[in-house]
Scaffold this motif. Structure first.
Motif, PDB file in Angstrom:
ATOM      1  N   MET A   1       0.833  -1.126   0.169  1.00  0.00           N
ATOM      2  CA  MET A   1      -0.100  -0.071   0.007  1.00  0.00           C
ATOM      3  C   MET A   1       0.873   1.212  -0.005  1.00  0.00           C
ATOM      4  SD  MET A   1      -2.808   1.622  -0.188  1.00  0.00           S
ATOM      5  CE  MET A   1      -4.126   0.305   0.164  1.00  0.00           C
ATOM      6  N   ARG A   2       1.947   1.297   0.496  1.00  0.00           N
ATOM      7  CA  ARG A   2       2.705   2.339   0.792  1.00  0.00           C
ATOM      8  C   ARG A   2       3.318   2.738  -0.633  1.00  0.00           C
ATOM      9  NH1 ARG A   2       6.611   0.489   3.533  1.00  0.00           N
ATOM     10  NH2 ARG A   2       5.180   0.619   5.487  1.00  0.00           N
ATOM     11  N   ALA A   3       3.583   1.573  -1.142  1.00  0.00           N
ATOM     12  CA  ALA A   3       4.441   1.934  -2.748  1.00  0.00           C
ATOM     13  C   ALA A   3       3.210   2.440  -3.560  1.00  0.00           C
ATOM     14  CB  ALA A   3       4.882   0.323  -3.113  1.00  0.00           C
ATOM     15  N   ILE A   4       2.156   1.895  -3.681  1.00  0.00           N
ATOM     16  CA  ILE A   4       0.655   2.367  -4.361  1.00  0.00           C
ATOM     17  C   ILE A   4       0.636   4.018  -4.289  1.00  0.00           C
ATOM     18  CG2 ILE A   4      -1.578   2.474  -4.502  1.00  0.00           C
ATOM     19  CD1 ILE A   4      -1.364  -0.755  -4.004  1.00  0.00           C
ATOM     20  N   MET A   5       0.747   4.488  -2.673  1.00  0.00           N
ATOM     21  CA  MET A   5       0.309   5.658  -2.597  1.00  0.00           C
ATOM     22  C   MET A   5       1.584   6.531  -2.885  1.00  0.00           C
ATOM     23  SD  MET A   5      -1.247   5.181   1.411  1.00  0.00           S
ATOM     24  CE  MET A   5      -1.444   6.943   1.428  1.00  0.00           C
ATOM     25  N   LEU A   6       2.872   6.240  -2.805  1.00  0.00           N
ATOM     26  CA  LEU A   6       3.915   6.776  -3.155  1.00  0.00           C
ATOM     27  C   LEU A   6       3.949   7.031  -4.731  1.00  0.00           C
ATOM     28  CD1 LEU A   6       6.677   5.580  -0.830  1.00  0.00           C
ATOM     29  CD2 LEU A   6       5.960   7.847  -0.932  1.00  0.00           C
ATOM     30  N   ALA A   7       3.373   5.902  -5.368  1.00  0.00           N
ATOM     31  CA  ALA A   7       3.224   6.155  -6.956  1.00  0.00           C
ATOM     32  C   ALA A   7       2.382   7.308  -7.376  1.00  0.00           C
ATOM     33  CB  ALA A   7       2.948   4.875  -7.441  1.00  0.00           C
ATOM     34  N   GLN A   8       1.461   7.972  -6.391  1.00  0.00           N
ATOM     35  CA  GLN A   8       0.618   8.784  -6.903  1.00  0.00           C
ATOM     36  C   GLN A   8       1.535  10.253  -6.932  1.00  0.00           C
ATOM     37  OE1 GLN A   8      -1.897   7.396  -8.090  1.00  0.00           O
ATOM     38  NE2 GLN A   8      -1.120   5.571  -7.023  1.00  0.00           N
ATOM     39  N   LEU A   9       2.525  10.488  -6.105  1.00  0.00           N
ATOM     40  CA  LEU A   9       3.292  11.555  -6.456  1.00  0.00           C
ATOM     41  C   LEU A   9       4.395  11.603  -7.216  1.00  0.00           C
ATOM     42  CD1 LEU A   9       1.634  11.717  -3.517  1.00  0.00           C
ATOM     43  CD2 LEU A   9       3.567  12.348  -2.565  1.00  0.00           C
ATOM     44  N   PRO A  10       5.081  12.569  -7.437  1.00  0.00           N
ATOM     45  CA  PRO A  10       6.140  12.787  -8.591  1.00  0.00           C
ATOM     46  C   PRO A  10       7.417  12.149  -7.700  1.00  0.00           C
ATOM     47  CG  PRO A  10       4.996  14.883  -8.260  1.00  0.00           C
ATOM     48  CD  PRO A  10       4.626  13.925  -7.170  1.00  0.00           C
ATOM     49  N   GLY A  11       8.239  11.509  -8.666  1.00  0.00           N
ATOM     50  CA  GLY A  11       9.555  11.139  -8.067  1.00  0.00           C
ATOM     51  C   GLY A  11      10.261  12.093  -7.410  1.00  0.00           C
ATOM     52  N   ASP A  12      10.335  13.398  -7.883  1.00  0.00           N
ATOM     53  CA  ASP A  12      11.136  14.369  -7.443  1.00  0.00           C
ATOM     54  C   ASP A  12      10.070  15.310  -6.972  1.00  0.00           C
ATOM     55  OD1 ASP A  12      12.838  16.402  -6.750  1.00  0.00           O
ATOM     56  OD2 ASP A  12      13.548  16.902  -8.868  1.00  0.00           O
ATOM     57  N   LEU A  13      10.315  15.364  -5.562  1.00  0.00           N
ATOM     58  CA  LEU A  13       9.602  16.172  -4.652  1.00  0.00           C
ATOM     59  C   LEU A  13      10.281  17.304  -3.935  1.00  0.00           C
ATOM     60  CD1 LEU A  13       7.593  13.477  -2.780  1.00  0.00           C
ATOM     61  CD2 LEU A  13       6.556  15.082  -4.352  1.00  0.00           C
ATOM     62  N   THR A  14      11.419  17.787  -4.824  1.00  0.00           N
ATOM     63  CA  THR A  14      12.167  18.853  -4.024  1.00  0.00           C
ATOM     64  C   THR A  14      11.533  20.037  -4.066  1.00  0.00           C
ATOM     65  OG1 THR A  14      14.148  17.868  -5.190  1.00  0.00           O
ATOM     66  CG2 THR A  14      14.293  20.181  -4.531  1.00  0.00           C
ATOM     67  N   GLY A  15      11.434  20.909  -2.941  1.00  0.00           N
ATOM     68  CA  GLY A  15      10.861  22.126  -2.936  1.00  0.00           C
ATOM     69  C   GLY A  15       9.469  21.786  -2.531  1.00  0.00           C
ATOM     70  N   LYS A  16       8.855  20.665  -2.531  1.00  0.00           N
ATOM     71  CA  LYS A  16       7.539  20.322  -2.185  1.00  0.00           C
ATOM     72  C   LYS A  16       7.118  19.992  -0.603  1.00  0.00           C
ATOM     73  CE  LYS A  16       6.010  20.566  -6.518  1.00  0.00           C
ATOM     74  NZ  LYS A  16       5.402  21.598  -6.834  1.00  0.00           N
ATOM     75  N   ARG A  17       6.230  20.515   0.063  1.00  0.00           N
ATOM     76  CA  ARG A  17       6.003  20.590   1.392  1.00  0.00           C
ATOM     77  C   ARG A  17       4.894  19.361   1.469  1.00  0.00           C
ATOM     78  NH1 ARG A  17       3.256  23.248   6.189  1.00  0.00           N
ATOM     79  NH2 ARG A  17       4.969  23.053   7.882  1.00  0.00           N
ATOM     80  N   VAL A  18       5.073  18.466   2.322  1.00  0.00           N
ATOM     81  CA  VAL A  18       4.268  17.118   2.196  1.00  0.00           C
ATOM     82  C   VAL A  18       3.765  16.848   3.747  1.00  0.00           C
ATOM     83  CG1 VAL A  18       3.960  14.877   1.612  1.00  0.00           C
ATOM     84  CG2 VAL A  18       5.228  16.108   0.021  1.00  0.00           C
ATOM     85  N   LEU A  19       2.670  16.546   4.026  1.00  0.00           N
ATOM     86  CA  LEU A  19       2.237  16.250   5.349  1.00  0.00           C
ATOM     87  C   LEU A  19       1.933  14.830   5.231  1.00  0.00           C
ATOM     88  CD1 LEU A  19       0.986  16.642   8.159  1.00  0.00           C
ATOM     89  CD2 LEU A  19      -1.164  16.983   7.030  1.00  0.00           C
ATOM     90  N   ASP A  20       2.851  13.993   6.177  1.00  0.00           N
ATOM     91  CA  ASP A  20       2.681  12.404   6.501  1.00  0.00           C
ATOM     92  C   ASP A  20       1.557  12.534   7.664  1.00  0.00           C
ATOM     93  OD1 ASP A  20       2.889   9.844   6.676  1.00  0.00           O
ATOM     94  OD2 ASP A  20       4.935   9.900   7.170  1.00  0.00           O
ATOM     95  N   ALA A  21       0.363  12.542   7.376  1.00  0.00           N
ATOM     96  CA  ALA A  21      -0.652  12.343   8.360  1.00  0.00           C
ATOM     97  C   ALA A  21      -0.895  11.009   9.055  1.00  0.00           C
ATOM     98  CB  ALA A  21      -1.717  13.118   7.647  1.00  0.00           C
ATOM     99  N   GLY A  22      -0.391  10.892  10.118  1.00  0.00           N
ATOM    100  CA  GLY A  22      -0.312   9.559  10.798  1.00  0.00           C
ATOM    101  C   GLY A  22       0.965   8.792  10.386  1.00  0.00           C
ATOM    102  N   CYS A  23       2.150   9.249  10.614  1.00  0.00           N
ATOM    103  CA  CYS A  23       3.308   9.070  10.283  1.00  0.00           C
ATOM    104  C   CYS A  23       3.809   7.679  10.693  1.00  0.00           C
ATOM    105  CB  CYS A  23       4.612  10.160  10.383  1.00  0.00           C
ATOM    106  SG  CYS A  23       4.666  10.351  12.104  1.00  0.00           S
ATOM    107  N   GLY A  24       3.224   7.280  12.013  1.00  0.00           N
ATOM    108  CA  GLY A  24       3.747   5.909  12.856  1.00  0.00           C
ATOM    109  C   GLY A  24       4.970   5.910  12.868  1.00  0.00           C
TER     110      GLY A  24
END
Length: 230
Positions: free
Chosen positions: A49-72
């Motif tokens: 599931m983590r791989a599926i979710m990450l596949a929805q985002l660009p491979g390069d997230l430089t300069g992007k602010r991302v919330l990991d909501a429930g980071c465990g």
């Protein structure tokens, strides 16, 4: 505001479970340590599931602010930071956040801000992307609709999150779980229909849509990846 009585009660129950009851279990489950066959299926399902979710985002997230909501314990946080994102990693359980901070490779530390508390807190600011893996699975449809509507104005791109799918098996499992004494229950997943969640979000003023990405069913791990976009 999202802090309805049902949302607050569920949030507090989840915090107590993960911070006082299940910390060591989750620390072992999310490590490389040997686990039972049942827990191994959960580990494999979560990895997929983590791989599926990450596949929805660009491979390069430089300069992007991302919330990991429930980071465990921080597996998603680490992957986001490796892609160059500036990550705000939050979890309701301070104990799990502490484990996540210890596990994060030292070289990635400048990219990550760890904190504990409510993933919907306005003080966290605005984001390009929000990832919420298995952190929304315990809430009712009305509370999830409010949560999505609350987050949406602060997210530039999309909210990628998971829910338990509304299948006959999970509905029966959910109903059975309600028969146990409250003191013996862990937080129970609430199965959802994505269309109902979209309706609830719209009822709270959001104008976005929900797309079902993929379902993962691996032994005792059953979850569906959804994406909400305004």
């Amino acid at each position: 505001m999202v802090a309805t009585p049902t949302y607050g009660a569920t949030r507090d129950r989840v915090e107590e479970y993960f911070d006082r009851t299940a910390t060591r279990t989750w620390e072992r489950l999310t490590s490389d340590a040997p686990v039972s066959g049942i827990r191994q299926t959960v580990r494999e399902g979560r990895d997929r599931m983590r791989a599926i979710m990450l596949a929805q985002l660009p491979g390069d997230l430089t300069g992007k602010r991302v919330l990991d909501a429930g980071c465990g314990t921080g597996a998603m946080t680490e992957e986001l930071a490796r892609r160059g994102a500036d990550v705000v990693a939050i979890d309701i359980s301070p104990a799990l956040v502490e484990i996540a901070a210890k596990r994060l490779p030292e070289g990635l530390a400048p990219r990550v801000t760890f904190t504990s508390g409510d993933m919907l807190a306005e003080g966290l600011g605005a984001f390009d992307h929000v990832m919420a893996m298995d952190s929304m699975i315990y809430y009712t449809a009305p509370d999830l609709g409010r949560a999505l509507a609350h987050l949406c104005p602060r997210v530039q791109d999309g909210i990628v999150f998971t829910v338990a799918p509304r299948t006959a098996f999970l509905m029966a499992f959910w109903s059975l779980g309600k028969l146990f004494p409250r003191s013996d229950r862990s937080p129970v997943m609430i199965p959802h229909d994505p269309r109902k969640l979209a309706q609830e979000a719209a009822r709270n003023g959001a104008s976005g849509s929900i797309k079902e990405i993929e379902r993962v069913a691996r032994g005792f791990y059953i979850s569906t990846c959804l994406e909400y976009r305004a």
